[in-house]
Write a protein that holds these residues in place. Structure first.
Motif, mmCIF file in Angstrom:
data_model
loop_
_atom_site.group_PDB
_atom_site.id
_atom_site.type_symbol
_atom_site.label_atom_id
_atom_site.label_comp_id
_atom_site.label_asym_id
_atom_site.label_seq_id
_atom_site.Cartn_x
_atom_site.Cartn_y
_atom_site.Cartn_z
ATOM 1 N N UNK A 33 0.850 -1.183 0.000
ATOM 2 C CA UNK A 33 0.000 0.000 0.000
ATOM 3 C C UNK A 33 0.884 1.230 0.000
ATOM 4 N N UNK A 35 1.748 4.717 0.581
ATOM 5 C CA UNK A 35 1.171 5.752 1.435
ATOM 6 C C UNK A 35 1.517 7.153 0.936
ATOM 7 N N UNK A 55 4.574 1.173 3.770
ATOM 8 C CA UNK A 55 4.912 0.547 5.054
ATOM 9 C C UNK A 55 5.340 -0.900 4.839
ATOM 10 N N UNK A 57 4.796 -4.181 6.529
ATOM 11 C CA UNK A 57 4.071 -4.828 7.637
ATOM 12 C C UNK A 57 4.906 -5.905 8.326
ATOM 13 N N UNK A 58 5.891 -6.485 7.617
ATOM 14 C CA UNK A 58 6.684 -7.519 8.293
ATOM 15 C C UNK A 58 7.592 -6.938 9.363
ATOM 16 N N UNK A 60 6.335 -4.653 11.176
ATOM 17 C CA UNK A 60 5.343 -4.234 12.167
ATOM 18 C C UNK A 60 4.551 -5.448 12.612
ATOM 19 N N UNK A 61 5.209 -6.616 12.641
ATOM 20 C CA UNK A 61 4.444 -7.830 12.908
ATOM 21 C C UNK A 61 3.716 -7.728 14.233
ATOM 22 N N UNK A 104 -4.602 3.901 -0.710
ATOM 23 C CA UNK A 104 -4.286 4.551 0.557
ATOM 24 C C UNK A 104 -3.206 5.607 0.407
ATOM 25 N N UNK A 106 -2.156 8.956 0.512
ATOM 26 C CA UNK A 106 -2.831 10.119 1.084
ATOM 27 C C UNK A 106 -2.102 11.406 0.736
ATOM 28 N N UNK A 157 5.017 6.900 12.996
ATOM 29 C CA UNK A 157 5.790 5.754 12.537
ATOM 30 C C UNK A 157 6.484 6.023 11.219
ATOM 31 N N UNK A 158 5.799 6.741 10.353
ATOM 32 C CA UNK A 158 6.310 6.909 8.996
ATOM 33 C C UNK A 158 6.313 8.381 8.613
ATOM 34 N N UNK A 165 -0.604 14.458 8.767
ATOM 35 C CA UNK A 165 -1.054 15.212 9.943
ATOM 36 C C UNK A 165 -1.007 16.716 9.701
ATOM 37 N N UNK B 309 -9.285 -0.884 -0.130
ATOM 38 C CA UNK B 309 -9.262 0.577 -0.148
ATOM 39 C C UNK B 309 -10.270 1.168 0.824
ATOM 40 N N UNK B 313 -6.797 3.548 7.010
ATOM 41 C CA UNK B 313 -5.386 3.247 6.787
ATOM 42 C C UNK B 313 -4.715 2.584 7.985
ATOM 43 N N UNK B 316 -5.740 -0.879 8.350
ATOM 44 C CA UNK B 316 -5.172 -1.669 7.260
ATOM 45 C C UNK B 316 -3.773 -2.150 7.611
ATOM 46 N N UNK B 317 -2.968 -1.243 8.168
ATOM 47 C CA UNK B 317 -1.606 -1.632 8.538
ATOM 48 C C UNK B 317 -1.649 -2.737 9.572
ATOM 49 N N UNK B 320 -2.705 -5.905 7.860
ATOM 50 C CA UNK B 320 -1.648 -6.377 6.963
ATOM 51 C C UNK B 320 -0.494 -6.952 7.775
ATOM 52 N N UNK B 321 -0.165 -6.268 8.887
ATOM 53 C CA UNK B 321 0.956 -6.739 9.707
ATOM 54 C C UNK B 321 0.653 -8.109 10.285
ATOM 55 N N UNK B 322 -0.590 -8.313 10.721
ATOM 56 C CA UNK B 322 -0.870 -9.603 11.355
ATOM 57 C C UNK B 322 -1.051 -10.709 10.316
ATOM 58 N N UNK B 324 0.854 -10.975 7.766
ATOM 59 C CA UNK B 324 2.094 -11.036 6.995
ATOM 60 C C UNK B 324 2.623 -12.455 6.801
ATOM 61 N N UNK B 325 2.624 -13.251 7.864
ATOM 62 C CA UNK B 325 3.253 -14.569 7.748
ATOM 63 C C UNK B 325 2.245 -15.709 7.675
#
Lengths: 389, 485
Positions: A33, A35, A55, A57-58, A60-61, A104, A106, A157-158, A165, B309, B313, B316-317, B320-322, B324-325
């Motif tokens: 996604x 951003x 981002x 996500x791995x 941010x597991x 997403x 933005x 975070x990013x 913001x 979509x 957001x 979504x993160x 997506x993070x959870x 991932x694997x």
């Protein structure tokens, strides 16, 4: 027979889906996604350099919360250069293990050089790509847009979140893609937030010098081309005029600096109107504000109504002159950043049809803009008198 | 001077009850003739038998001034025995009556025997309702004995218009079934329809009330229940006063109520025992979660795989993070979890009570937690499945909850293969199906389809009782004024 009935029942449903009927099934962990996008002109003439920020996500597991990044930053940036935005994204996609999704996205930041050359290419892509959002914020970076992306996200975070913001907190005018397209379709101009990129020592990171991004003003566009920029205070007045600013703080001084007071504006509002005088439109922009005095230097001035009146007068003068300055700049470059043309269109459609094609020039030469302010101090506050009589 | 007829009768009865060693033959000699009392000890009231049948008979035998004819006279007038009786000369009938719990007195020389109805089956005491719990309101529930159940119902409605029509169903089980209704409140068509359908049932036996409902030709058309099952006398009584018809069967603690609508199945009797504010709020919650229990997993799968979509957001993160694997697709993941959950739930119902709760809860937590930690399913999916599981228990009528549980799977597969369009198509079809259903000629979705706005106050909300002046139009006869003031 039953099948036919079933088909009849489901037919309207299928028709209703229209163009959004997408049967592409992509698992959420097979997509990336995007951003934020950062767009610069390429080193060679006629090329464009696109950076996407997404981002990871791995990193941010689940279980491990974001921010405590174990192995590096929780976001990735990929940069490529090619002739058009579309081509460049295609190049990036070819190297990427996951599919893009722009739903997403933005914020899109354009470099100053690219903006000066014109955003048509980018705008065209943003309109054609089906997943992009009309609420995407557009911003301008001084110089290299990638520098903005390198900012240290101290609180977020990013980096892209920091930029989002800026817009959602109404720190400055938050122009979206939709606003730009509206304005441009009516041959008017628009103003984008103009960012600042610099280095600052970070307390959070052992006083290291880290890239820091802030806001320095607005950038004025017409025909998707950057024409000029406005400094901070004038930009604030413009944001006020389009009702996009929240809680601004003004400090006024009088008597050669002997008196000084800060006013925090609790509510700000603006009204735009147009009337025809001698066949030409005259616009009135009224800024309305109600504020509290949150600081007043206590020398010499007593807490009298007189002092309140002085503060109100100074404040009104200050805001008025800032907006006037901003508007005269916009008139000078012929970019109708407040979209005053719309008012003509709504109130005097016949006149608008005549001037529409030449609106930029007409705005530059024939239009008169009056600024009226009505800013009041509601809570003056009392202070202890140090030396009572 | 033995009567051949009487001998034959006794022999015939004995033949029919051959190899039934719990049948007791007790012989007495009264005024020179042999009398035989036949009964099954375990299903007759032994004390009544001894006190009111055997004892008076012995006394009678001791009356020296009586002769046989006097004795028969007294018997026929009912002077000798206080227990009511009927008479029969048919050996088959007598044998049938003995296994139904009658004591039979066969008197030598008489062609007709006496049958005493002193049946007493083993039964438990009236206890609290187990499956339809309420906080306020009556707690008692039906038991397996139809007599007790009718007494519980007559206790609630003391009116001559409460009609109880008896049927005997089952060639072997010979189960007593009662149709109960309040004459003048319910539509006569419904009564005659239930009557017709009950009479047409021909089966070996019925032990649970759902056998009846399936035999009544209404129960197999749809996964949605066309009958309301209840074990609460107050539910039956309230339904009867709304103009509905109850069916009660001996040997089962649940009663059937017809006709039903979807919305009547989403109401609990508790709704009427609380203030209307809290009841209305609970109803809103219930409707919300009924929809959730049907659609939530499929919506989650459809949105995450087809329309990411529209997810905020930040969420979504997280998702997506959870994910991932996770090695499975979202659809497979949802199916695995839902099936596991169904299995756990079924096991939880069958596990013996003392171990049941702990094991099912621990099983769920351990399986959920371990599956997430092992990276087989994602956290949000566990949450979605748990919420769905809780939601399906919020539906007060178990049968309706079962229908929702069942329909969830086709909708989930549609959602996982076609996306939101599949979910909406499925919801559309389910709605269409429900709109076409009728339970005893009552539209299933009344008062939504057909639209009766005046009844919404007792459908989506629970209006104060002084506002509910009319009985529901769906069931009630012309006499539908509930309150006179």
């Amino acid at each position: 027979m039953t099948l036919l009935k079933l088909f009849k029942i489901l037919l309207p449903l299928i028709l209703l889906t229209g163009c959004g009927f997408s049967l592409t099934k992509v698992e959420i962990n097979e997509q990336t996604f995007v951003f934020a996008m950062y767009i610069n002109e390429g080193k060679q003439k006629g090329t464009v350099e696109v950076t996407i920020s997404a981002p990871l996500p791995n990193r941010l597991t689940s279980g491990r919360q974001a921010g405590g990044h174990g192995g590096g930053d929780p976001y990735a940036m990929v940069t490529k250069t090619s002739t058009t935005v579309q081509d460049t994204l295609h190049l990036i996609q070819r190297d990427l293990s996951r599919r893009f999704d722009f739903s997403h996205t933005k914020v899109v930041v354009v470099g100053k050089g690219y903006a000066e050359a014109g955003l048509e290419d980018l705008m065209d892509w943003l309109q054609r790509e089906p997943t992009t959002n009309l609420r995407t914020y557009l911003m301008v970076a001084p110089g290299d847009a990638k520098k903005v992306a390198e900012l240290t996200p101290v609180f977020e975070q990013m980096p892209s979140e920091v930029l989002i913001r800026f817009a959602t907190q109404h720190n400055m005018i938050n122009t979206t893609l939709k606003d730009c397209l509206y304005a441009e379709s009516a041959n008017q101009g628009y103003a984008l937030t103009y960012l600042a990129a610099q280095k600052k020592p970070m307390v959070a990171d052992q006083e290291k010098l880290e890239p820091w991004t802030g806001i320095q003003g607005t950038a004025i566009f017409h025909n998707h081309r950057l024409l000029t920029t406005l400094p901070m205070q004038e930009s604030l007045a413009v944001s006020w005029a389009v009702n996009e600013v929240k809680g601004p703080l003004y400090t006024v001084s009088w008597n050669e600096g002997a008196g000084r007071a800060s006013v925090f504006l609790i509510s700000t509002n603006s009204k735009k109107s147009v009337r025809m005088v001698n066949g030409h439109p005259v616009f009135t922009i009224k800024l309305i504000g109600i504020g509290d005095v949150i600081y007043k230097r206590n020398q010499k001035q007593l807490d009298t109504l007189e002092a309140k009146r002085i503060i109100e007068r100074e404040l009104n003068d200050m805001v008025k002159s800032e907006l006037q300055k901003a508007l005269s700049t916009s008139q000078r470059v012929g970019s109708d950043i407040l979209q005053l043309g719309m008012l003509v269109d709504w109130n005097y459609p016949d006149h608008w049809e005549k001037v529409r094609s030449e609106w930029a020039n007409y705005y530059k030469n024939e239009v008169e803009i009056q600024v009226v302010t009505d800013i009041r101090v509601r809570n003056f506050g009392t202070t202890l008198k140090m030396k009572p009589k | 001077m033995k009567s051949k007829v009487q001998d034959e009768l006794l022999l015939n009865v004995k033949n029919r009850l051959e190899n039934c060693e719990d049948v007791i033959y007790q012989s007495l000699r009264i005024h020179g003739s042999t009398c035989t009392i036949i009964y099954i000890e375990s299903i007759v009231d032994i004390s009544t038998l001894h006190e009111h049948i055997v004892k008076p008979l012995i006394k009678e035998a001791a009356q020296v001034q009586h002769n046989f004819d006097n004795f028969i006279d007294c018997m026929d007038r009912g002077d000798t025995l206080s227990v009511p009786f009927e008479r029969s000369a048919s050996a088959e009938y007598i044998a049938n009556m003995i296994v139904e719990g009658r004591a039979v007195l066969i008197v030598e020389k008489l062609t007709e025997s006496y049958l005493f109805d002193i049946v007493l089956y083993q039964k438990r005491a009236v206890s609290e309702s187990q499956n339809e719990l309420v906080v306020n309101g009556p707690q008692e529930a039906f038991i397996e004995d139809i007599g007790t159940n009718l007494s519980l119902l007559r206790h609630k409605i003391k009116h001559t218009d409460l009609k109880t029509i008896r049927y005997q169903i089952g060639d072997y089980s010979k189960t007593a079934v009662y149709m109960v209704y309040v004459d003048g409140l319910c539509k006569p068509e419904i009564v005659s329809q239930v009557d017709r359908q009950l009479k047409s049932i021909s089966i070996d036996g019925t032990f649970g009330i759902s056998t009846l409902s399936e035999q009544m030709k209404e129960g197999v058309k749809s996964p949605f229940p066309q009958f309301q099952y209840t074990e609460r006398p107050d539910s039956v009584a309230a339904s009867l006063l709304e103009g509905r018809v109850g069916i009660m069967q001996d040997g089962t603690p649940s009663a059937l109520i017809v006709p039903v609508t979807l919305f009547s199945l989403l109401q609990s009797s508790e709704d009427y025992y609380h203030s209307f504010f809290s009841s209305s709020w609970i109803r809103i919650i219930r409707f919300m979660f009924a929809v959730i229990s049907l659609l939530m997993p499929s919506l989650y799968v459809a949105i995450t795989t087809f329309q990411p979509s529209i997810i905020p957001t930040d969420l979504l993160i997280t998702i997506a993070a959870s994910r991932e694997n996770i090695p499975f697709s979202a659809l497979a993941e949802a199916l695995i979890m839902e099936l596991t959950f169904e299995a756990l739930r079924e096991a939880g119902t069958r596990i013996p009570k003392p171990v049941g709760q702990t094991i099912s809860i621990i099983g769920a937590i351990v399986i959920g937690q371990a599956a997430v930690e092992a990276g087989i399913v994602s956290n949000p999916m566990v949450i979605v499945v748990s919420i769905t599981g809780i939601a399906s228990y919020i539906i007060p009528h178990f049968e309706l909850g079962l229908a929702f549980r069942l329909l969830r799977f086709p909708i989930l597969i549609l959602g996982g293969t076609l996306g939101l369009i599949g979910v909406f198509a499925a919801a559309f079809l389910v709605y269409g199906h429900m709109a076409s259903l009728k339970s005893f000629n009552t539209p299933y979705l009344q008062p939504v389809a057909p639209l009766v706005i005046s009844e919404w106050k007792d459908t989506f909300l629970r209006a104060p009782s002084m506002l509910m002046k009319n009985r529901p139009k769906a069931y009630a006869s012309s006499n539908n004024l509930r309150r006179r003031k």
